[in-house]
Design an enzyme around this catalytic site. Structure first.
Site, PDB file in Angstrom:
ATOM      1  N   ARG A  58       6.443  26.047  51.073  1.00 15.16           N
ATOM      2  CA  ARG A  58       5.969  25.174  51.986  1.00 15.16           C
ATOM      3  C   ARG A  58       4.937  24.432  50.782  1.00 15.16           C
ATOM      4  NH1 ARG A  58       4.544  23.616  56.826  1.00 15.16           N
ATOM      5  NH2 ARG A  58       6.100  25.118  57.773  1.00 15.16           N
TER       6      ARG A  58
ATOM      7  N   HIS B 148       7.184  21.634  49.932  1.00 12.27           N
ATOM      8  CA  HIS B 148       7.370  20.254  51.339  1.00 12.27           C
ATOM      9  C   HIS B 148       6.192  19.795  51.292  1.00 12.27           C
ATOM     10  CE1 HIS B 148       5.913  20.490  55.846  1.00 12.27           C
ATOM     11  NE2 HIS B 148       7.173  19.491  55.599  1.00 12.27           N
TER      12      HIS B 148
END
Lengths: 218, 218
Positions: free
Chosen positions: A41, A44
């Protein structure tokens, strides 16, 4: 203009995560399974694969963090930007709250009186109210330094320290310090070694944990 | 614990900027003087020197942007995080406002009706209200794609486009598209080429421009 294929947000996220996983594999990155959701994440959020090696975790940090995140967590951030980035529906689902005291009048007053940064005073306020909070620091090394002092001198034991300030002065050192102290005191910490980090990274780590806590599936 | 030398926030910022300038020099980065404040502030926010080459500017983008920033600007962001990161005292000093329509009920409704993303609908709302705004997109490629459509099909001409979404799907392409179209239509744009960017980068670019607009000195 060119034609773009439209995708559902969840499809985009799934495809992005698959790309990240594939490229991590190509890099030969070895990431323990329990840390994967956090590392992916953060990548990301930043498109920066350096976090595959920059992010360090105290032993079982993620499983401890998940226990904390499932149990009506109080998250303290050191910027309103990190606060804004934390997923509120997921936080609500676990019965959690998030606070940032940086802009409070009493914090400004305390900082002036004591000759400290507002980040230091904000940590004092947070620890007085919520000594077992999850502290997510993406900006201020002085927040981490103060937290370290309170851990050492006052026996403060947060549920989790997310130590990811970004910058060029005292930042690298404050993160090494909090990491060593967290390990020594048995406190869970997730730290971005080196200069990189930020409010977006702090929020991304909180969200990765919150999504796991609520069992969010893409 | 170790002893850290305490610094005033402005001292830290000055020292950080000096470090960034020195390392840019060592890298042999050649940055036009007018773009320096923006590039350095983005690196200050991310500790990522790749932005020295990723950030691209249409001709005189910064001087046009400064004119816009000095004249009661309306800034539209595509996340509440970017909105939170914009320096409010500086914005107030120039008589400016910042809006993010992403979480508005009418935007959600419009997106559902038209089968678009909320980012697309939020751009429609923003353009209807403030067609000459400064659009700061750090998250949603669909926001940039919609803006490009409105520029091409409806003659919309924003004061400035900050095109810095981060990610892995449609992101690189949407930024190339908006950059080419901005150049073609004579609209000023600052774009982070490649996958990198983010709400923090969008806010940092706004702040660099605002600080120059108000003549902030470290």
């Amino acid at each position: 203009m060119k034609h773009f294929q439209y995708h559902l947000p969840t499809d985009i996220e799934r495809e992005s995560m698959a790309t990240i996983a594939r490229e991590l594999g190509q890099m030969g990155a070895v990431i323990p399974e329990e840390n994967e959701a956090v590392v992916k994440r953060v990548i990301h959020t930043t498109a920066d694969f350096e976090y595959a090696k920059n992010l360090v975790f105290t032993p079982q940090a993620v499983s401890h963090a998940l226990s904390a995140m499932k149990d009506r967590p109080v998250i303290i951030t050191d910027t309103n930007m990190a606060l804004a980035g934390i997923n509120k529906p997921a936080l609500e689902q676990v019965g959690g709250k998030v606070h940032c005291f940086m802009a409070d009048a009493d914090v400004a007053e305390m900082a002036r009186e004591n000759g400290t940064t507002r980040a230091t005073a904000a940590i004092d306020k947070a620890v007085a109210l919520y000594p077992k909070a999850i502290f997510a620091c993406g900006n201020a090394p002085t927040a981490l330094i103060r937290l370290a002092q309170l851990m050492e001198e006052k026996g403060v034991r947060p549920s989790l320290i997310i130590g990811v300030p970004v910058g060029f002065v005292n930042v690298v050192e404050s993160k090494e310090e909090i990491l060593a102290l967290a390990e020594e005191k048995g406190v869970s910490a997730i730290v971005a070694r080196g200069r990189k980090g930020g409010s977006n990274v702090a929020a991304a780590i909180c969200n990765a944990l919150l999504y796991e806590a609520v069992g969010r599936r893409l």
